[in-house]
Design an enzyme around this catalytic site. Structure first.
Site, PDB file in Angstrom:
ATOM      1  N   TYR B 104       0.655 -24.732   7.706  1.00 22.38           N
ATOM      2  CA  TYR B 104      -0.304 -23.676   8.043  1.00 22.38           C
ATOM      3  C   TYR B 104       0.064 -23.061   9.389  1.00 22.38           C
ATOM      4  CZ  TYR B 104      -4.577 -21.308   9.419  1.00 22.38           C
ATOM      5  OH  TYR B 104      -5.479 -20.364   9.819  1.00 22.38           O
ATOM      6  N   GLU B 189      -2.401 -14.720   9.006  1.00 26.33           N
ATOM      7  CA  GLU B 189      -2.444 -16.117   8.573  1.00 26.33           C
ATOM      8  C   GLU B 189      -1.456 -16.354   7.436  1.00 26.33           C
ATOM      9  OE1 GLU B 189      -6.212 -18.861   7.891  1.00 26.33           O
ATOM     10  OE2 GLU B 189      -5.763 -17.774   6.062  1.00 26.33           O
TER      11      GLU B 189
END
Lengths: 294, 383
Positions: B104, B189
């Protein structure tokens, strides 16, 4: 002494020849503020509401010793305007302009901080010390001089609340409208020490809204360092999650910044919680009576 | 807030040199079949619904296929699914990659610190909210500096990378930072960021662009996100308008006052359904437009709560009276008004002349609005 502005504050209005700049220059003067200069590039030599207009802030400061700026310049040019003011020696800028990209605000905030310049705003009502000076756009009619400090992230809700205080005979020392954008120059945490240090403030009304964690941070500051009573109201308990209510800041995301988390933090820090705006005046009056101030 | 669909986010990533799978967007099942039969995307492939709502995977809107027919069937199953009211109209078809690890990585704004913050975790591919704080690295970034070497090494360690992927990360975080800054993003993101062979590939993209910066990026102003049609019209007219399931329309000025009004309405049993924030205006025509827009949403009653500052009470009163003349009889609604502040006396007089009383007390005016809505024929809801 008051918070940030007093009778010695000499205001330069950046963007004075625009509609809002002109209207609010007049209102500031009616309030009693010492508006000494205005700027609009290319309009130097003219006057607005009897105030001399200069091409640059540097010139305005040289000629009038202005020491605070009120910025009405449109969003795409607001960053330039603020940096110009800082470079000219201004150390307090109230930025009324709305819709300034937060990326611009980030660089403005850090540029100002490195040079000791404070921003109030953007997208904010500004500062008013009744009987002394106003830098910003809060309607003059709502005030009366007194000993209640008001610090708020809202605009019109601040006017509503200050007006309610006035109707109940509760005057204000300083009213500080910080603005509700995601990046503000001065947050509750920055503002509270100013009220703590102000001998003219006996009690503070803190007006928050959902979104962000400014109220949670404020609660921590109150718990650690703030000795005066606080009455707090947080708007948006019943607002739908995930929907934006106008302010860029007023959005609930990732389970933080909810009304519940803010209210419990503030309560835990010893603040009295008003559930509705109209409960504030009585709560303030009761606390002041307990302090023997009324 | 301009939320971008995955494929648009990936276009931005590509522009900044962040590797993504080589995918294509289709809008029908036959188009999906044809694309795969022509070798436009190699098989096996993944078919992903392009919606902004979360929960695509669990909702069956991300599927794999190893033959064109299978892909066509998957596409037809996904198209038309609904996620939080948002219909699937576009699919992104990409080659299925052999991944060794899912990570992530994101950059967003930390409001309290007034700094961008980079967030990284070795636990990618799941909702980041579900990842324990101890498994996250948060690095505040100075806007004048960006990422420096030691910070990148910290991220590499946190992600447990070495060799090729570690080297790839070094450039990738710079590119992500460049995208965040140059596109005026609120969020960039990558979840998951996949280790594929010796490199890193962004398997998903979530990019949110700041509304206020669209003057620098006019291309984003055209993109519709999750607004209802009336919300979209309001946006074009510069009015903040939010539609929900209650039956009382609320018109106020300023976000804080709007929210405070909702709080009081809720306390007295009102169900606010449409919120309209006039913002600051001194143009009666804008007020008229706002009311006409409100009428289109068919509220059972409307509560107007204005505190005049920049927006003067007489401006609002003039706009309101004009709007009430223009609203067709079939769209009329009971109205309760409260106008205070700048030019209050003038505004109240204009309303009184038009037969609209202004109730100065907030509590009393809210109670009147709730009574008006309860007494009105059940209309309301979304048109």
């Amino acid at each position: 002494m008051t918070v940030l502005v007093d009778a010695d504050t000499r205001v330069v209005v950046q963007g004075i020849t625009g509609h809002q700049g002109t209207v609010h220059t007049r209102q500031m003067k009616l309030f009693g503020s010492n508006v000494v200069a205005g700027t609009t590039p290319g309009k130097g030599g003219s006057t607005v509401e009897g105030v001399p207009v200069f091409d640059s802030v540097e010139e305005a400061v040289d000629r009038t010793s202005a020491n605070a700026s009120c910025i009405f310049v449109p969003a795409p040019y607001a960053r330039d305007a603020f940096i110009e003011a800082v470079d000219a020696g201004i150390r307090l800028a109230v930025i009324v302009t709305e819709h300034i990209p937060f990326h611009d605000m980030l660089s403005m905030y850090h540029y100002g901080r490195e040079r000791g310049a404070r921003i109030i705003g953007p997208n904010c009502p500004g500062i008013a010390a009744p009987g002394k000076s106003k830098v910003g756009i809060i309607p003059n009619v709502v005030f009366r001089p007194g000993r209640v400090g008001v610090v708020s992230r809202s605009g019109t809700l601040t006017y509503e609340i200050v007006s309610g205080l006035k109707e109940h005979g509760l005057g204000q020392s300083t009213c500080l409208g910080l603005g509700g954008d995601p990046v503000v120059g001065t947050s509750f945490v920055d503002a509270l020490p100013l009220f703590e240090a102000d001998p003219e403030t006996d009690i503070v009304v803190l007006v928050g809204e959902i979104g962000g964690t400014a109220e949670e941070d404020a609660a921590e500051e109150i718990r650690r360092n703030f000795t005066k009573p606080v009455v707090a109201y947080v708007a948006g308990r019943s607002a739908p999650p995930g929907k934006r209510m106008g302010h860029a800041g007023a959005i609930i995301a990732r389970g933080r910044g909810t009304a519940e988390s803010k209210l419990s933090a503030l309560k835990g820090a010893g603040a009295e919680i008003a559930r509705f705006p109209y409960e504030i005046p009585d709560m303030v009056a009761t606390r002041l009576a307990r302090l023997g101030r009324r | 807030m301009v939320k971008l669909a995955e494929w648009r986010g990936k276009e931005i990533f590509q522009k900044y040199g962040i590797p993504t799978p080589n995918g294509r967007v289709v809008r029908s099942a036959p188009e999906a079949g044809a694309l795969l039969r022509n070798g436009g995307v190699p098989l096996p492939c993944v078919i992903k619904a392009q919606v902004l709502a979360g929960g695509r995977g669990k909702g069956g809107a991300v599927r794999f296929a190893s033959a064109p027919e299978e892909a066509e069937a998957a596409a037809s199953a996904i198209l038309g699914l609904e996620f939080q009211g948002e219909k699937v109209r576009e699919l992104l078809i990409e080659p299925k990659l052999a991944l060794a690890k899912e990570l992530y990585l994101s950059i967003t704004l930390d409001r309290s610190r007034r700094l961008p913050v980079l967030i990284a975790s070795s636990q990618g591919g799941v909702e980041i909210e579900a990842v324990a704080e101890s498994a996250l690295v948060r690095l505040p970034l100075h806007p004048f500096v960006g990422l420096v070497g030691y910070e990148k090494r910290k991220v590499v360690r946190a992600l447990g990378l070495s060799g090729g992927p570690a080297k790839a990360l070094d450039g990738l975080v710079d590119r992500l930072w460049a995208a965040f800054e140059s596109e005026d993003a609120e969020l960039v993101e990558i979840n998951p960021l996949a280790v594929v062979g010796d490199g890193l590939v962004a398997l998903d993209a979530k990019v949110i662009i700041e509304d206020d910066a669209t003057f620098r990026h006019p291309q984003y102003a055209e993109i519709r996100d999750d607004r209802t049609p009336l919300e979209e019209i309001a946006r074009e007219k510069g009015i903040a308008f939010v539609q929900l399931d209650g039956n009382i329309g609320v018109i106020a000025n300023g976000a804080g006052l709007t929210m405070a009004t909702l709080d009081v309405l809720a306390e007295f049993g009102g169900r606010p359904g449409i919120f309209l924030d006039l913002g600051g205006t001194d143009d009666p025509a804008k007020v008229t437009e706002a009311f006409l827009l409100m009428a289109k949403a068919r509220p059972s009653a409307v509560f107007l709560n204005i505190f005049g500052g920049v927006t003067r009470c007489d401006t609002v009163a003039k706009g309101l009276v004009e709007a009430m003349k223009q609203v067709p009889p079939s769209e009329r609604f009971p109205l309760v008004a409260r106008i205070r502040g700048n030019n209050e006396a003038e505004g109240t007089a204009i309303l009184r002349e038009a037969g609209i009383p202004s109730v100065p007390d907030l509590k009393e005016s809210v109670q009147a609005a709730v009574r008006a809505a309860d007494g009105a024929a059940p209309g309301g809801g979304r048109p």
